[in-house]
Design a protein around this motif. Structure first.
Motif, PDB file in Angstrom:
ATOM      1  N   GLN A  37       0.838  -1.201   0.000  1.00  0.00           N
ATOM      2  CA  GLN A  37       0.000   0.000   0.000  1.00  0.00           C
ATOM      3  C   GLN A  37       0.877   1.257   0.000  1.00  0.00           C
ATOM      4  O   GLN A  37       0.588   2.235  -0.696  1.00  0.00           O
ATOM      5  N   ILE A  38       1.958   1.201   0.768  1.00  0.00           N
ATOM      6  CA  ILE A  38       2.860   2.353   0.869  1.00  0.00           C
ATOM      7  C   ILE A  38       3.585   2.584  -0.454  1.00  0.00           C
ATOM      8  O   ILE A  38       3.745   3.728  -0.895  1.00  0.00           O
ATOM      9  N   GLN A  39       3.995   1.516  -1.113  1.00  0.00           N
ATOM     10  CA  GLN A  39       4.616   1.647  -2.432  1.00  0.00           C
ATOM     11  C   GLN A  39       3.677   2.358  -3.404  1.00  0.00           C
ATOM     12  O   GLN A  39       4.073   3.279  -4.134  1.00  0.00           O
ATOM     13  N   THR A  40       2.414   1.930  -3.401  1.00  0.00           N
ATOM     14  CA  THR A  40       1.405   2.519  -4.297  1.00  0.00           C
ATOM     15  C   THR A  40       1.178   3.987  -3.974  1.00  0.00           C
ATOM     16  O   THR A  40       1.153   4.844  -4.882  1.00  0.00           O
ATOM     17  N   GLU A  41       1.025   4.301  -2.697  1.00  0.00           N
ATOM     18  CA  GLU A  41       0.773   5.693  -2.300  1.00  0.00           C
ATOM     19  C   GLU A  41       1.965   6.579  -2.633  1.00  0.00           C
ATOM     20  O   GLU A  41       1.796   7.710  -3.126  1.00  0.00           O
ATOM     21  N   ALA A  42       3.169   6.086  -2.390  1.00  0.00           N
ATOM     22  CA  ALA A  42       4.374   6.865  -2.690  1.00  0.00           C
ATOM     23  C   ALA A  42       4.470   7.144  -4.194  1.00  0.00           C
ATOM     24  O   ALA A  42       4.776   8.266  -4.619  1.00  0.00           O
ATOM     25  N   ALA A  43       4.179   6.127  -5.004  1.00  0.00           N
ATOM     26  CA  ALA A  43       4.222   6.284  -6.466  1.00  0.00           C
ATOM     27  C   ALA A  43       3.182   7.309  -6.931  1.00  0.00           C
ATOM     28  O   ALA A  43       3.462   8.152  -7.802  1.00  0.00           O
ATOM     29  N   GLN A  44       1.989   7.259  -6.361  1.00  0.00           N
ATOM     30  CA  GLN A  44       0.923   8.203  -6.722  1.00  0.00           C
ATOM     31  C   GLN A  44       1.297   9.634  -6.348  1.00  0.00           C
ATOM     32  O   GLN A  44       1.056  10.565  -7.125  1.00  0.00           O
ATOM     33  N   LEU A  45       1.885   9.799  -5.182  1.00  0.00           N
ATOM     34  CA  LEU A  45       2.299  11.138  -4.746  1.00  0.00           C
ATOM     35  C   LEU A  45       3.406  11.683  -5.637  1.00  0.00           C
ATOM     36  O   LEU A  45       3.394  12.864  -6.004  1.00  0.00           O
ATOM     37  N   LEU A  46       4.350  10.828  -5.998  1.00  0.00           N
ATOM     38  CA  LEU A  46       5.441  11.243  -6.891  1.00  0.00           C
ATOM     39  C   LEU A  46       4.902  11.678  -8.248  1.00  0.00           C
ATOM     40  O   LEU A  46       5.295  12.692  -8.808  1.00  0.00           O
TER      41      LEU A  46
END
Length: 240
Positions: free
Chosen positions: A224-233
């Motif tokens: 979930q954190i990988q996905t959220e970090a990618a979306q924010l980037l």
């Protein structure tokens, strides 16, 4: 000299009274020992479940003892409440309730024992090498820093002195946790990035978000954190 029979009965009653008192003391001490042993057993189970990543089972175990007066048990319940709040299947409304619940348990733990390490800032002084405790302080600071006005009003009703904080304070804790144990937790990397975003420092936000995105996924939360970090980037890259 009086009636010998009366004297003997009196002596016998005194002896029985003394024995009764001694028995009461033994039983009371045994009850305390039993209660202490039970708490220690619960704490052992709780720590095992925490280390195993069994977040919901841990919460279910500890909520059975939410009326406990034991500070060690209460702060573990505070941590478990916070962890359940972060699960993807937890609704937004439940998340809010769990965060407040966690704080209430922590407040009670502090009242019971000021030296209880995860219920107070002294946690950092007593456990300077415990990255998880430091991270916990950071996440609470972050939560209160971004709390909207209506939640602040709720906090005023729940606490005599409503908790407040800043993103700068949260950032300090997240960095300290990272210094103690680099890359120990993907969530810490993500929150470093998100906090820098709140402070309008996109360069450092991108650095930490990239680390969160590239963190090896061992759990559902890591993914979930990988996905959220990618979306924010992606989102703030598009704005530039």
């Amino acid at each position: 000299m009086g009636n010998p029979g009366t004297f003997k009965r009196g002596l016998l009653l005194s002896a029985l009274s003394y024995l009764g008192f001694e028995t009461y003391q033994v039983i009371s001490q045994a009850a305390v020992v039993h209660a202490t042993a039970k708490v220690e057993e619960i704490l052992e189970q709780a720590d095992y479940l925490y280390e195993s990543g069994e977040t919901e089972k841990l919460y279910q175990l500890l909520t059975q003892y939410k009326e406990s007066e034991d500070a060690e048990l209460l702060w573990r319940l505070a941590r478990a409440s916070r962890d359940v709040a972060q699960l993807s299947r937890t609704s937004e409304e439940e998340k809010k309730l769990l965060v407040y619940e966690a704080l209430e348990y922590a407040k009670r733990a502090l009242e019971k024992n000021e030296s209880s390490f995860a219920s107070h800032k002294k946690a950092i002084e007593l456990n300077p090498k415990d990255a998880t405790s430091i991270h916990l302080m950071g996440i609470w600071c972050y939560t209160f820093a971004e709390m909207p006005w209506y939640q602040r009003r709720i906090a005023k009703m729940l606490f005599a002195t409503p908790p407040s904080s800043t993103y700068e304070k949260a950032l300090g804790y997240f960095h300290r946790a990272e210094q103690v144990d680099p890359n120990f937790y993907s969530k810490n990397l993500l929150l470093l990035g998100k906090t820098y975003l709140k402070l309008h420092n996109k360069k450092l936000a991108a650095f930490w978000l990239m680390k969160a995105k590239d963190y090896p996924a061992h759990t559902e939360e890591d993914k979930q954190i990988q996905t959220e970090a990618a979306q924010l980037l992606t989102s703030f890259s598009e704005k530039n």
